[in-house]
Design a protein around this motif. Structure first.
Motif, PDB file in Angstrom:
ATOM      1  N   VAL A  12       0.976  -1.132  -0.007  1.00  0.00           N
ATOM      2  CA  VAL A  12      -0.039   0.035   0.040  1.00  0.00           C
ATOM      3  C   VAL A  12       0.888   1.119  -0.001  1.00  0.00           C
ATOM      4  CG1 VAL A  12      -1.869   1.385   1.271  1.00  0.00           C
ATOM      5  CG2 VAL A  12      -1.810  -1.215   1.179  1.00  0.00           C
ATOM      6  N   VAL A  13       0.806   2.156  -0.967  1.00  0.00           N
ATOM      7  CA  VAL A  13       1.625   3.101  -1.191  1.00  0.00           C
ATOM      8  C   VAL A  13       0.757   4.581  -1.440  1.00  0.00           C
ATOM      9  CG1 VAL A  13       3.432   1.718  -1.990  1.00  0.00           C
ATOM     10  CG2 VAL A  13       1.935   2.918  -3.775  1.00  0.00           C
ATOM     11  N   PRO A  14       1.304   5.758  -1.059  1.00  0.00           N
ATOM     12  CA  PRO A  14       0.545   7.050  -1.396  1.00  0.00           C
ATOM     13  C   PRO A  14       0.704   7.086  -3.002  1.00  0.00           C
ATOM     14  CG  PRO A  14       2.328   7.171   0.046  1.00  0.00           C
ATOM     15  CD  PRO A  14       2.646   6.026  -0.503  1.00  0.00           C
ATOM     16  N   PRO A  15      -0.139   7.846  -3.512  1.00  0.00           N
ATOM     17  CA  PRO A  15      -0.566   7.925  -4.951  1.00  0.00           C
ATOM     18  C   PRO A  15       0.574   8.356  -5.839  1.00  0.00           C
ATOM     19  CG  PRO A  15      -2.220   9.487  -3.952  1.00  0.00           C
ATOM     20  CD  PRO A  15      -1.053   8.572  -2.744  1.00  0.00           C
ATOM     21  N   GLU A  16       1.370   9.172  -5.118  1.00  0.00           N
ATOM     22  CA  GLU A  16       2.511   9.930  -5.970  1.00  0.00           C
ATOM     23  C   GLU A  16       3.848   9.377  -5.729  1.00  0.00           C
ATOM     24  OE1 GLU A  16       0.482  11.795  -3.874  1.00  0.00           O
ATOM     25  OE2 GLU A  16      -0.825  13.075  -5.172  1.00  0.00           O
ATOM     26  N   ASN A  17       3.898   8.406  -4.937  1.00  0.00           N
ATOM     27  CA  ASN A  17       5.067   7.608  -4.682  1.00  0.00           C
ATOM     28  C   ASN A  17       5.650   7.069  -5.705  1.00  0.00           C
ATOM     29  OD1 ASN A  17       7.168   5.644  -3.630  1.00  0.00           O
ATOM     30  ND2 ASN A  17       6.432   5.956  -1.749  1.00  0.00           N
ATOM     31  N   ALA A  37      -1.828  -1.500  -3.882  1.00  0.00           N
ATOM     32  CA  ALA A  37      -2.828  -0.705  -3.893  1.00  0.00           C
ATOM     33  C   ALA A  37      -2.427   0.563  -3.427  1.00  0.00           C
ATOM     34  CB  ALA A  37      -3.737  -1.304  -2.743  1.00  0.00           C
ATOM     35  N   ARG A  38      -2.979   1.798  -3.930  1.00  0.00           N
ATOM     36  CA  ARG A  38      -2.607   3.147  -3.594  1.00  0.00           C
ATOM     37  C   ARG A  38      -3.417   3.996  -2.964  1.00  0.00           C
ATOM     38  NH1 ARG A  38       1.905   3.031  -7.095  1.00  0.00           N
ATOM     39  NH2 ARG A  38       2.413   5.244  -6.391  1.00  0.00           N
ATOM     40  N   PHE A  39      -2.977   4.528  -1.706  1.00  0.00           N
ATOM     41  CA  PHE A  39      -4.063   5.683  -1.144  1.00  0.00           C
ATOM     42  C   PHE A  39      -4.804   6.410  -2.097  1.00  0.00           C
ATOM     43  CE2 PHE A  39      -1.259   4.654   2.548  1.00  0.00           C
ATOM     44  CZ  PHE A  39      -2.005   4.016   3.410  1.00  0.00           C
ATOM     45  N   PRO A  40      -5.827   6.990  -1.752  1.00  0.00           N
ATOM     46  CA  PRO A  40      -6.736   7.867  -2.674  1.00  0.00           C
ATOM     47  C   PRO A  40      -5.843   9.233  -2.703  1.00  0.00           C
ATOM     48  CG  PRO A  40      -8.000   7.466  -0.608  1.00  0.00           C
ATOM     49  CD  PRO A  40      -6.839   6.537  -0.502  1.00  0.00           C
TER      50      PRO A  40
END
Length: 249
Positions: A12-17, A37-40
């Protein structure tokens, strides 16, 4: 090789990472299948509110894997878990693991597990964060019982030290800041956050200082996954992982 029979790790990663997936792929090679899966996206929120929102939506974000059979998962966002403190981080991961039916670790909890296994008690932080978040990170490690000898900040190159963004830091900036800093010979270097690209810098530092412990959020998470996921430790480890595994772990 049957690709679908390999161990499965959820990430699970931040969207811009831009960093987590490439570094995990490099560290694992073709021995673990990594699913993301990416955070919103959170338009309009400042950094603190964004990180707090990640903790609120994390159960639902893990749920995006649906019925995909995973052997474990890593929450590759250290900053949001610094806000929880060590005890809150551990309790949250235990709750997520029980709900998911497989082990869920944050990158912060994986780092603490690596420190315990390695016998690391002293850290020098290498931080690309804004000052308040660097202070929050330092407080997290100290509350976990570790001694923080100091902090090497890594601002955005060319910003005169005024801008802090882990996604815009490069290898040259990391090495330049370390070369300009002094820190004890027996302190471990911990590169904070999952978004700062560190592997080339670590490879150079490992060559320069073969006896120093080098840790990053992503490296510690991969180290944990090799132990937690059945079959993930098969085959020869990446040199940076092997370096940890031969340091008395």
């Amino acid at each position: 090789m049957d690709l679908l029979s390999l161990p499965r790790l959820g990430l699970v990663v931040p969207p811009e990472n831009p960093t987590a997936e490439p570094e995990f792929a490099t560290l694992f090679g073709h021995r673990v299948n990594v699913y993301t899966a990416r955070f919103p996206v959170t338009p309009g929120l400042d950094l603190l509110d964004m990180l707090e929102s990640y903790n609120r939506v994390l159960p639902d974000t893990l749920g995006l894997f649906g019925a995909l059979r995973l052997d474990g998962a890593v929450v590759a966002c250290s900053a949001s878990h610094y806000l929880l403190g060590p005890d809150g981080d551990r309790a949250f991961c235990e709750e997520l693991s029980e709900r998911a039916g497989y082990p869920v670790y944050s990158s912060t909890r994986a780092t603490l597990a690596a420190c315990e296994a390695l016998g690391v008690r002293r850290l020098t932080l290498v931080s690309p964060y804004q000052p308040w978040l660097t202070d929050t990170s330092r407080d997290f490690w100290e509350r976990a019982g570790l001694t923080v000898d100091g902090v090497v900040t890594v601002p955005v190159p060319g910003s005169g030290g005024e801008e802090h963004d882990p996604y815009r830091v490069d290898t040259a900036a990391i090495l330049e800041r370390l070369d300009a800093s002094s820190y004890p010979p027996d302190t471990a270097l911990l590169f904070t956050g999952t978004g700062m690209g560190t592997l080339p810098a670590l490879e150079e530092l490992a060559r320069r200082e073969p006896g120093r412990t080098l840790l990053t959020s992503n490296l510690a998470s991969a180290w944990w996954a090799r132990r937690a996921l059945p079959g993930a430790d098969a085959g020869e480890a990446h040199p940076l992982l092997r370096r940890l595994e031969t340091a008395g772990v």
